[in-house]
Design an enzyme around this catalytic site. Structure first.
Site, PDB file in Angstrom:
ATOM      1  N   THR A 173       0.842  -1.195   0.000  1.00 55.40           N
ATOM      2  CA  THR A 173       0.000   0.000   0.000  1.00 55.40           C
ATOM      3  C   THR A 173       0.870   1.235   0.000  1.00 55.40           C
ATOM      4  O   THR A 173       1.806   1.352   0.812  1.00 55.40           O
ATOM      5  CB  THR A 173      -0.976   0.088   1.193  1.00 55.40           C
ATOM      6  N   ASP A 198       0.000   3.912   1.039  1.00 54.71           N
ATOM      7  CA  ASP A 198      -0.304   4.676   2.256  1.00 54.71           C
ATOM      8  C   ASP A 198       0.657   4.345   3.399  1.00 54.71           C
ATOM      9  O   ASP A 198       0.753   5.087   4.368  1.00 54.71           O
ATOM     10  CB  ASP A 198      -1.740   4.409   2.722  1.00 54.71           C
ATOM     11  N   MET A 215      -1.537  11.665  -1.847  1.00 55.52           N
ATOM     12  CA  MET A 215      -2.448  10.653  -1.277  1.00 55.52           C
ATOM     13  C   MET A 215      -1.965  10.220   0.114  1.00 55.52           C
ATOM     14  O   MET A 215      -1.026  10.786   0.659  1.00 55.52           O
ATOM     15  CB  MET A 215      -2.527   9.451  -2.206  1.00 55.52           C
ATOM     16  N   GLY A 216      -2.594   9.183   0.613  1.00 61.36           N
ATOM     17  CA  GLY A 216      -2.174   8.631   1.903  1.00 61.36           C
ATOM     18  C   GLY A 216      -3.320   8.415   2.860  1.00 61.36           C
ATOM     19  O   GLY A 216      -3.135   7.930   3.960  1.00 61.36           O
ATOM     20  N   GLU A 260      -4.100  14.436   1.322  1.00 61.95           N
ATOM     21  CA  GLU A 260      -5.541  14.388   1.021  1.00 61.95           C
ATOM     22  C   GLU A 260      -6.361  14.147   2.304  1.00 61.95           C
ATOM     23  O   GLU A 260      -7.542  14.454   2.359  1.00 61.95           O
ATOM     24  CB  GLU A 260      -5.836  13.271   0.011  1.00 61.95           C
ATOM     25  N   LEU A 294      -0.758   9.923 -10.689  1.00 66.38           N
ATOM     26  CA  LEU A 294       0.609  10.088 -11.208  1.00 66.38           C
ATOM     27  C   LEU A 294       1.614   9.552 -10.194  1.00 66.38           C
ATOM     28  O   LEU A 294       2.606   8.932 -10.560  1.00 66.38           O
ATOM     29  CB  LEU A 294       0.905  11.567 -11.482  1.00 66.38           C
ATOM     30  N   GLN A 295       1.337   9.802  -8.890  1.00 70.05           N
ATOM     31  CA  GLN A 295       2.314   9.432  -7.864  1.00 70.05           C
ATOM     32  C   GLN A 295       2.417   7.920  -7.682  1.00 70.05           C
ATOM     33  O   GLN A 295       3.489   7.384  -7.453  1.00 70.05           O
ATOM     34  CB  GLN A 295       1.986  10.104  -6.531  1.00 70.05           C
ATOM     35  N   ARG A 296       1.298   7.212  -7.752  1.00 76.18           N
ATOM     36  CA  ARG A 296       1.387   5.781  -7.442  1.00 76.18           C
ATOM     37  C   ARG A 296       1.679   4.913  -8.669  1.00 76.18           C
ATOM     38  O   ARG A 296       1.878   3.715  -8.539  1.00 76.18           O
ATOM     39  CB  ARG A 296       0.152   5.313  -6.673  1.00 76.18           C
TER      40      ARG A 296
END
Ligand code: F6P
Length: 419
Positions: free
Chosen positions: A142, A144, A190-191, A245, A296-298
């Site tokens: 994950t 996160d 995110m996260g 977020e 884009l980040q993940r």
């Protein structure tokens, strides 16, 4: 010892290295062909098992499976689908067991986060009670980074690297423009409820960038935040805000929420960056730009962390070894033994302690003022973003593999999946 087949599926939000774990599982199973027959992948996670929509990974070439190591996203499709409790929908569990029995499946590898660990745990428990014991192993994943009992989660190191790099690069852009144009750049990351990803933006501060981080762990204090931004702009001419977020007001309401919920009951987050940017404009009058890193980040495999990609593979590999050692309802973990030089060993944790638990940033990883990372936080993060593991490039673009994903012939009647 009879040869049993294995089931592997990807679950929840995908990452840039989840396919490296798939490669770890499949290649290790292939090396133990005397014990493990075919690895069947679930098309779209557990839904593939319920629908008996299995993929025969045995028909993929060794080169294609090896190429998964550097290919982002979920090669077999993922899902957000929560198995109901046994009381609410016993049929679902019976169906899973029927499918596993019909295809001679004795190993269950589920690659996901906390909610997926719960699914994996339930499958392991119920298969026992239904007289068809499976070895159920959860492969952690994950972005996160919020799974307990592991130092970190595959997917996180690469997102952290992307966020650190992007914060640095965009801040240099703002710095160039600040004299006459933009003074504040806001990057949303995110996260969910944990600030691990946002924390990575703090690594840009080591390169001279004035960064303000808004963590979910620290309730938002608007006047203090605005005063901080103003002071940095007055001192440096500009500043960058990295907002999670999951950042929220003291009453628990998110700075921004999309209004919908997923199958696990999580609110869909996103949109904090424009909210924060507008606040800055209204109170301080500074010109801003904002960006939401979102998928884009993940998915950014081109700038994946080599440390992360390696661990993703190793945890997939170890999951199969644990199954072969007779373990059940466990998850392989990363146990850090040293920050510098970075050293770790692969351990394991019982799934009942992993399922449905969230691990947040410890307060002492966050600076005393609540807007940055501490030395401890930096010491934790830095090893996880080390090294580059570039994919091959052709015609200027990365070469990613798309598997053939041949379906396995169905043996059972169709099954209606509960909405
Ligand atoms: O759980 C991982 C994650 O990437 C979160 O950081 C994010 O909030 C969520 O998934 C997005 O989920 P989805 O892709 O289902 O909208």
């Amino acid at each position: 010892m009879p040869t049993l087949n294995a089931f592997y599926a990807q679950s929840g939000g995908v990452t840039s290295v989840i396919n490296a774990s798939a490669a770890g599982v499949i290649e290790t199973a292939r090396r133990h062909a005397d014990r493990i027959g075919t690895v069947y992948a679930g098309r779209n996670g557990i839904l593939g098992a319920l629908a008996e929509d299995l993929i025969d990974t045995g028909l993929e070439s060794a080169a294609a499976i090896a190429a998964l190591r550097t290919t982002p996203a979920g090669a077999f499709g993922s899902c957000r689908y929560k198995l109901k409790s046994l009381e609410k929908n016993r049929r679902e569990y019976e169906r899973l067991i029927e499918v596993f029995k019909a295809h001679g499946i004795g190993y269950f590898f589920y690659n996901g986060g906390g909610d997926s660990a719960d699914t994996c745990f339930k499958v392991s428990q119920l298969s026992q009670s239904m007289g068809y014991p499976l070895q159920a192993i959860h492969v952690p994943k994950t972005i996160d980074n919020d799974l307990p009992l592991t130092d970190c989660c595959p997917g996180f190191g690469s997102v952290a690297k992307y966020v650190a790099v992007s914060t640095l690069e965009a801040s240099l852009d703002v710095r160039s423009m600040a004299a006459t144009s933009t003074k504040v750049f806001v990057l949303e990351v995110m996260g969910r409820h944990a600030g691990w990803i946002a924390a990575a933006g703090g690594l840009a501060a080591d390169h001279g960038i004035p960064v303000v981080i808004l963590f979910p762990e620290i309730p938002f204090d608007q006047p203090a935040f605005l005063a901080r931004v103003d002071a940095l702009v007055k001192h440096h001419g500009y500043c960058t805000v990295v907002v999670s977020e999951g950042a929220h007001h003291p009453d628990g309401s998110f700075l921004a929420e999309q209004g919908s919920k997923d199958a696990f009951g999580h609110a869909q987050l996103g949109g904090a960056a424009p909210v924060v940017a507008q606040m800055v404009k209204e109170a301080l009058g500074y010109k801003f730009h904002w960006a939401v890193a979102d998928y884009l980040q993940r998915s950014a495999r081109h700038i994946a962390s080599a440390a992360d990609a390696r661990q993703a593979y190793e945890l997939g590999q170890r999951a199969v070894e644990l199954a072969l050692e007779g373990k059940n309802a466990v998850m392989p973990t990363v146990e850090r033994t040293s920050d510098s030089p970075y050293e770790y060993r692969i351990g394991s944790a019982p799934l009942d302690q992993v399922a449905n638990a969230e691990k947040f940033m410890p307060r002492d990883y966050i600076s005393a003022d609540g807007y940055g990372i501490s030395d401890k936080g930096r010491a934790y993060l830095l090893p996880l973003i080390q090294g580059e593991d570039y994919p091959a490039y052709r015609d200027g673009l990365p070469v990613y593999v798309t598997l053939q994903n041949h379906p396995v012939a169905k043996k059972l009647p169709a099954f209606e999946i509960a909405k």
